[in-house]
Design an enzyme around this catalytic site. Structure first.
Site, PDB file in Angstrom:
ATOM      1  N   HIS A 130       1.047  -1.765   0.034  1.00 57.11           N
ATOM      2  CA  HIS A 130      -0.204   0.012   0.055  1.00 57.11           C
ATOM      3  C   HIS A 130       1.005   0.979   0.376  1.00 57.11           C
ATOM      4  O   HIS A 130       0.887   2.674  -0.423  1.00 57.11           O
ATOM      5  CB  HIS A 130      -0.914   0.115   1.455  1.00 57.11           C
ATOM      6  CG  HIS A 130      -2.030  -1.237   1.139  1.00 57.11           C
ATOM      7  ND1 HIS A 130      -3.188  -0.364   0.079  1.00 57.11           N
ATOM      8  CD2 HIS A 130      -3.045  -2.471   1.659  1.00 57.11           C
ATOM      9  CE1 HIS A 130      -3.694  -1.578   0.171  1.00 57.11           C
ATOM     10  NE2 HIS A 130      -3.451  -2.327   0.529  1.00 57.11           N
ATOM     11  N   TYR A 131       1.746   1.495   0.346  1.00 58.53           N
ATOM     12  CA  TYR A 131       2.800   2.194   1.200  1.00 58.53           C
ATOM     13  C   TYR A 131       3.800   1.958  -0.751  1.00 58.53           C
ATOM     14  O   TYR A 131       3.271   3.583  -1.232  1.00 58.53           O
ATOM     15  CB  TYR A 131       4.161   1.942   1.986  1.00 58.53           C
ATOM     16  CG  TYR A 131       5.642   2.867   1.284  1.00 58.53           C
ATOM     17  CD1 TYR A 131       4.860   4.830   2.736  1.00 58.53           C
ATOM     18  CD2 TYR A 131       6.527   2.115   1.424  1.00 58.53           C
ATOM     19  CE1 TYR A 131       6.490   5.115   2.737  1.00 58.53           C
ATOM     20  CE2 TYR A 131       7.573   2.971   1.779  1.00 58.53           C
ATOM     21  CZ  TYR A 131       7.232   4.565   2.045  1.00 58.53           C
ATOM     22  OH  TYR A 131       8.548   5.500   1.763  1.00 58.53           O
TER      23      TYR A 131
END
Length: 216
Positions: A130-131
């Site tokens: 996600h990062y």
């Protein structure tokens, strides 16, 4: 030179502000927590309280007005959850870049992440994916803008004292790099027009920062 830094209380940003102040530049750090203003003052910088997750673009542009350069060094940080990866690492970065356009601040440096070119890497955790997706989206947004942008992707960040010796290139491979050296490279990039519209990776190496920058 007046430089506005998003994420002004971050570990890289505080080092960067000290370096800018030491050479006589005006460093302005955007912070969310008013209690952090004293730390910026101690670093020689001015703190401006503004929440980039919720601010209007015109309010950010007002802070950037008259600046010579903008540096995005904010991040939600480990353990912040996937939602804030999007609102900070992507959303705040895009907001800051749009505000720079409105304010007429062409020089724009964004601190990215190594691995953003492979955001769906199956060999990392779901949270880290996600990062990386957020960082990649922020990079793609910046590249589409009419700015003199540079994206700097440092390797594994450490608190070891800086050595001033780095490997700075389009591709470096993975490796560690002290935050001291990341801050020093950011300062050097401000003065290097040849780094505009380039995505650069940074790890510790054997080349002095000045030489590595000149080689660009």
């Amino acid at each position: 030179m007046r430089v506005v830094i998003a994420g002004g209380h971050g570990q890289i940003a505080l080092r960067l502000e000290r370096l800018l102040a030491a050479r006589g530049d005006e460093a302005v750090g955007i912070i969310r927590n008013p209690a952090h203003a004293a730390d910026l003052e101690a670093a020689g910088a001015q703190g401006v309280v503004l929440d980039l997750e919720n601010a209007e673009v015109d309010a950010v542009a007002e802070v950037l007005k008259g600046a010579d350069a903008a540096i995005f060094s904010a991040g939600a940080g480990p353990g912040s959850g996937t939602a804030r990866k999007d609102t900070v690492d992507r959303g705040a970065a895009a907001l800051f870049a749009e505000a720079a356009e409105r304010a007429g601040v062409r020089r724009h440096i964004q601190v990215g992440s190594m691995g953003a070119d492979n955001p769906d890497n199956p060999n990392v955790s779901d949270e880290f994916r996600h990062y990386l997706r957020a960082k990649r989206a922020a990079e793609d947004d910046l590249k589409a803008r009419d700015l003199d942008w540079t994206i700097l992707r440092p390797g594994q960040l450490t608190d070891d004292p800086g050595t001033g010796l780095v490997l700075l290139a389009d591709k470096t491979g993975r490796g560690p790099v002290p935050r001291d050296d990341v801050a020093a490279v950011l300062v050097a990039l401000l003065d290097t027009p040849a780094s505009a519209r380039r995505t650069l990776e940074l790890i510790s190496g054997e080349t002095a920062i000045g030489e590595a920058i000149s080689a660009l």
